[in-house]
Design a protein around this motif. Structure first.
Motif, PDB file in Angstrom:
ATOM      1  N   VAL A   1       0.834  -1.206   0.000  1.00  0.00           N
ATOM      2  CA  VAL A   1       0.000   0.000   0.000  1.00  0.00           C
ATOM      3  C   VAL A   1       0.867   1.253   0.000  1.00  0.00           C
ATOM      4  CG1 VAL A   1      -1.560   1.357   1.439  1.00  0.00           C
ATOM      5  CG2 VAL A   1      -2.052  -1.032   1.017  1.00  0.00           C
ATOM      6  N   ARG A   2       1.971   1.221   0.725  1.00  0.00           N
ATOM      7  CA  ARG A   2       2.845   2.391   0.760  1.00  0.00           C
ATOM      8  C   ARG A   2       3.504   2.631  -0.596  1.00  0.00           C
ATOM      9  NH1 ARG A   2       5.704   2.720   6.689  1.00  0.00           N
ATOM     10  NH2 ARG A   2       3.904   2.049   7.906  1.00  0.00           N
ATOM     11  N   VAL A   3       3.870   1.554  -1.272  1.00  0.00           N
ATOM     12  CA  VAL A   3       4.537   1.684  -2.568  1.00  0.00           C
ATOM     13  C   VAL A   3       3.564   2.090  -3.665  1.00  0.00           C
ATOM     14  CG1 VAL A   3       5.890   0.466  -4.315  1.00  0.00           C
ATOM     15  CG2 VAL A   3       6.290   0.004  -1.900  1.00  0.00           C
TER      16      VAL A   3
ATOM     17  N   GLN B   1     -14.602  15.087   7.590  1.00  0.00           N
ATOM     18  CA  GLN B   1     -14.278  14.713   6.220  1.00  0.00           C
ATOM     19  C   GLN B   1     -12.884  14.105   6.141  1.00  0.00           C
ATOM     20  OE1 GLN B   1     -14.432  18.011   3.492  1.00  0.00           O
ATOM     21  NE2 GLN B   1     -15.039  16.729   1.774  1.00  0.00           N
ATOM     22  N   ARG B   2     -11.918  14.720   6.810  1.00  0.00           N
ATOM     23  CA  ARG B   2     -10.550  14.211   6.776  1.00  0.00           C
ATOM     24  C   ARG B   2     -10.454  12.833   7.422  1.00  0.00           C
ATOM     25  NH1 ARG B   2      -8.450  17.593   9.813  1.00  0.00           N
ATOM     26  NH2 ARG B   2      -7.903  16.391  11.632  1.00  0.00           N
ATOM     27  N   ARG B   3     -11.073  12.679   8.603  1.00  0.00           N
ATOM     28  CA  ARG B   3     -11.007  11.391   9.293  1.00  0.00           C
ATOM     29  C   ARG B   3     -11.738  10.300   8.536  1.00  0.00           C
ATOM     30  NH1 ARG B   3     -12.228  13.900  15.318  1.00  0.00           N
ATOM     31  NH2 ARG B   3     -10.131  14.774  15.657  1.00  0.00           N
ATOM     32  N   ALA B   4     -12.809  10.676   7.836  1.00  0.00           N
ATOM     33  CA  ALA B   4     -13.557   9.676   7.063  1.00  0.00           C
ATOM     34  C   ALA B   4     -12.691   9.113   5.944  1.00  0.00           C
ATOM     35  CB  ALA B   4     -14.823  10.302   6.496  1.00  0.00           C
ATOM     36  N   TRP B   5     -11.977   9.970   5.214  1.00  0.00           N
ATOM     37  CA  TRP B   5     -11.138   9.480   4.130  1.00  0.00           C
ATOM     38  C   TRP B   5      -9.904   8.760   4.656  1.00  0.00           C
ATOM     39  CZ3 TRP B   5     -13.036   8.622  -0.292  1.00  0.00           C
ATOM     40  CH2 TRP B   5     -14.046   9.426  -0.827  1.00  0.00           C
ATOM     41  N   GLN B   6      -9.411   9.152   5.819  1.00  0.00           N
ATOM     42  CA  GLN B   6      -8.323   8.398   6.427  1.00  0.00           C
ATOM     43  C   GLN B   6      -8.799   6.994   6.816  1.00  0.00           C
ATOM     44  OE1 GLN B   6      -7.032  10.915   9.636  1.00  0.00           O
ATOM     45  NE2 GLN B   6      -5.674  12.129   8.351  1.00  0.00           N
ATOM     46  N   GLY B   7     -10.061   6.894   7.262  1.00  0.00           N
ATOM     47  CA  GLY B   7     -10.627   5.589   7.563  1.00  0.00           C
ATOM     48  C   GLY B   7     -10.712   4.716   6.334  1.00  0.00           C
ATOM     49  N   VAL B   8     -11.088   5.308   5.195  1.00  0.00           N
ATOM     50  CA  VAL B   8     -11.127   4.558   3.936  1.00  0.00           C
ATOM     51  C   VAL B   8      -9.740   4.039   3.587  1.00  0.00           C
ATOM     52  CG1 VAL B   8     -11.501   4.771   1.452  1.00  0.00           C
ATOM     53  CG2 VAL B   8     -13.124   5.779   3.031  1.00  0.00           C
ATOM     54  N   SER B   9      -8.737   4.891   3.739  1.00  0.00           N
ATOM     55  CA  SER B   9      -7.359   4.481   3.433  1.00  0.00           C
ATOM     56  C   SER B   9      -6.918   3.336   4.336  1.00  0.00           C
ATOM     57  CB  SER B   9      -6.417   5.675   3.592  1.00  0.00           C
ATOM     58  OG  SER B   9      -5.088   5.294   3.336  1.00  0.00           O
ATOM     59  N   ASN B  10      -7.242   3.413   5.620  1.00  0.00           N
ATOM     60  CA  ASN B  10      -6.855   2.353   6.546  1.00  0.00           C
ATOM     61  C   ASN B  10      -7.521   1.023   6.210  1.00  0.00           C
ATOM     62  OD1 ASN B  10      -4.996   3.580   8.290  1.00  0.00           O
ATOM     63  ND2 ASN B  10      -6.611   4.582   9.450  1.00  0.00           N
ATOM     64  N   LYS B  11      -8.826   1.050   5.940  1.00  0.00           N
ATOM     65  CA  LYS B  11      -9.533  -0.196   5.642  1.00  0.00           C
ATOM     66  C   LYS B  11      -9.065  -0.791   4.317  1.00  0.00           C
ATOM     67  CE  LYS B  11     -11.661   0.413   9.413  1.00  0.00           C
ATOM     68  NZ  LYS B  11     -11.113  -0.282  10.616  1.00  0.00           N
ATOM     69  N   ASN B  12      -8.754   0.068   3.351  1.00  0.00           N
ATOM     70  CA  ASN B  12      -8.202  -0.416   2.094  1.00  0.00           C
ATOM     71  C   ASN B  12      -6.832  -1.051   2.317  1.00  0.00           C
ATOM     72  OD1 ASN B  12      -7.963  -0.761  -0.762  1.00  0.00           O
ATOM     73  ND2 ASN B  12      -6.708   1.070  -0.838  1.00  0.00           N
ATOM     74  N   SER B  13      -6.048  -0.447   3.197  1.00  0.00           N
ATOM     75  CA  SER B  13      -4.736  -0.997   3.528  1.00  0.00           C
ATOM     76  C   SER B  13      -4.872  -2.368   4.173  1.00  0.00           C
ATOM     77  CB  SER B  13      -3.988  -0.036   4.459  1.00  0.00           C
ATOM     78  OG  SER B  13      -2.772  -0.598   4.893  1.00  0.00           O
TER      79      SER B  13
END
Length: 356
Positions: free
Chosen positions: A134-136, A197-209
């Motif tokens: 995910v980082r790459v 809004q920021r925390r919601a998209w960070q949550g999406v990134s975490n779950k995708n990770s």
């Protein structure tokens, strides 16, 4: 570092560190002339696009009442040309930024991948492969888009607001103030929603990770029933995070659409009933209505870019954290390439097993 499981969220809620952004600008500087050219084309395209409402005002107030057909044709051709020029310049700008963005992705990913080749096995034992992947891939894509289109679009939207404001006040300062009356309401809405809004998209990134980590490493050599159960749980968490982010994000557009509708209603009310004709012409009201719709779009874009920028800084920290991982074993200064070894390798009594 403690072993990080595939269902453990990464920490993205970090304070802004300017050093990460300054470090990332090294990649941006390599393509600064492409970005300057793209910004120039975008600014010209934005100004040309704003000529259209002025031509509409001239047609409604002068050409049509006078029945001047040649002048109407001239204004129509000018309006068409403004659209064509704006679209062509925007297309050229998009091509330039796409190329610069892909080159930047290549540079960041190349440096990151080269460093990963030198890290010890302990680094990979302590982390799921999907989290590294995910980082790459994901984080680099998001950061690259923010460093190219994000920076350009932020500057461009500021210019757009300035240009539109100048054009609005040149048409009618009183109606321009009516449009600006909706800005404080929008600011209040964004103050309420920006953190969510920021925390919601960070949550999406975490779950995708988490989902990527599981798919990249844990799905093989497991019973189908168990793997499907875990995948279903991770997919459900990702879907919920996505729906929450989309809901919060759409509420911003919903709020702006309603504010804009109220402002447009006030625009016609003040223009037609309070000030009245001929103090304010119908062409001026139509032009101001057009500028009003154009005025709110860059404001929405800036609010969205702010959240993307904050997330990109968090992604940068994760990327540079990986690049800064110490290399425990390095080649000696006098090391040389080993000659090619030819032969065959035979494995005997080799076993493999998972931990309990």
């Amino acid at each position: 570092m403690a072993r990080n499981k595939f269902d453990v969220d990464e920490t993205l809620e970090t304070p802004f560190d300017f050093s990460h952004f300054k470090r990332a600008m090294v990649y941006v500087k390599r393509y600064k002339w492409k970005m300057i050219l793209a910004l120039s084309l975008s600014a010209i395209s934005a100004v040309v696009a704003l000529i259209g409402p002025l031509l509409t005002k001239e047609a409604v107030d002068v050409a049509i009442p006078d029945g001047n057909i040649p002048y109407i044709v001239f204004l129509s051709i000018g309006f068409l040309l403004s659209i064509i020029v704006s679209v062509v310049l925007g297309n050229i700008r998009q091509r330039i930024m796409t190329k610069a963005g892909q080159l930047m992705i290549y540079d960041i990913r190349k440096d990151l991948f080269a460093h990963l080749q030198e890290l010890p096995f302990q680094y990979y034992d302590d982390r799921p492969q999907g989290k590294i992947l995910v980082r790459v891939v994901n984080y680099v894509n998001n950061v690259s888009d923010m460093l190219t289109n994000g920076i350009i679009n932020f500057i461009l939207e500021i210019f757009n607001i300035i240009f539109i404001t100048i054009f609005m006040f040149s048409v009618d300062a009183r109606l321009a103030l009516v449009i600006f009356a909706g800005v404080p309401v929008f600011i209040v809405v964004m103050i309420i929603l920006k953190n969510k809004q920021r925390r919601a998209w960070q949550g999406v990134s975490n779950k995708n990770s988490n989902q990527t980590a599981y798919l990249a490493e844990s799905i093989n050599c497991m019973r189908v029933t168990q793997s499907l159960g875990i995948f279903r749980r991770l997919s459900t968490a990702y879907r919920k995070a996505w729906m929450k982010a989309v809901t919060v994000n759409n509420f911003v557009s919903f709020s702006v659409d309603n504010i804009r509708a109220v402002v447009d209603s006030a625009l016609y009310f003040v223009g037609l009933l309070v000030i009245g004709y001929p103090a304010v012409s119908l062409g001026s009201i139509l032009a101001m209505s057009n500028y009003s719709s154009r005025f709110w779009q860059p404001i929405i874009n800036i609010a969205s870019l702010y959240n993307n920028f904050v997330n990109a800084v968090a992604y940068l920290e994760r990327i540079f954290e990986t690049m800064d991982e110490p290399v425990n074993v390095k080649d000696a200064e006098d090391a040389y390439e080993m000659p090619d070894i030819k032969g065959e390798v035979e494995y005997r009594n080799v076993t493999f097993a998972y931990e309990e």
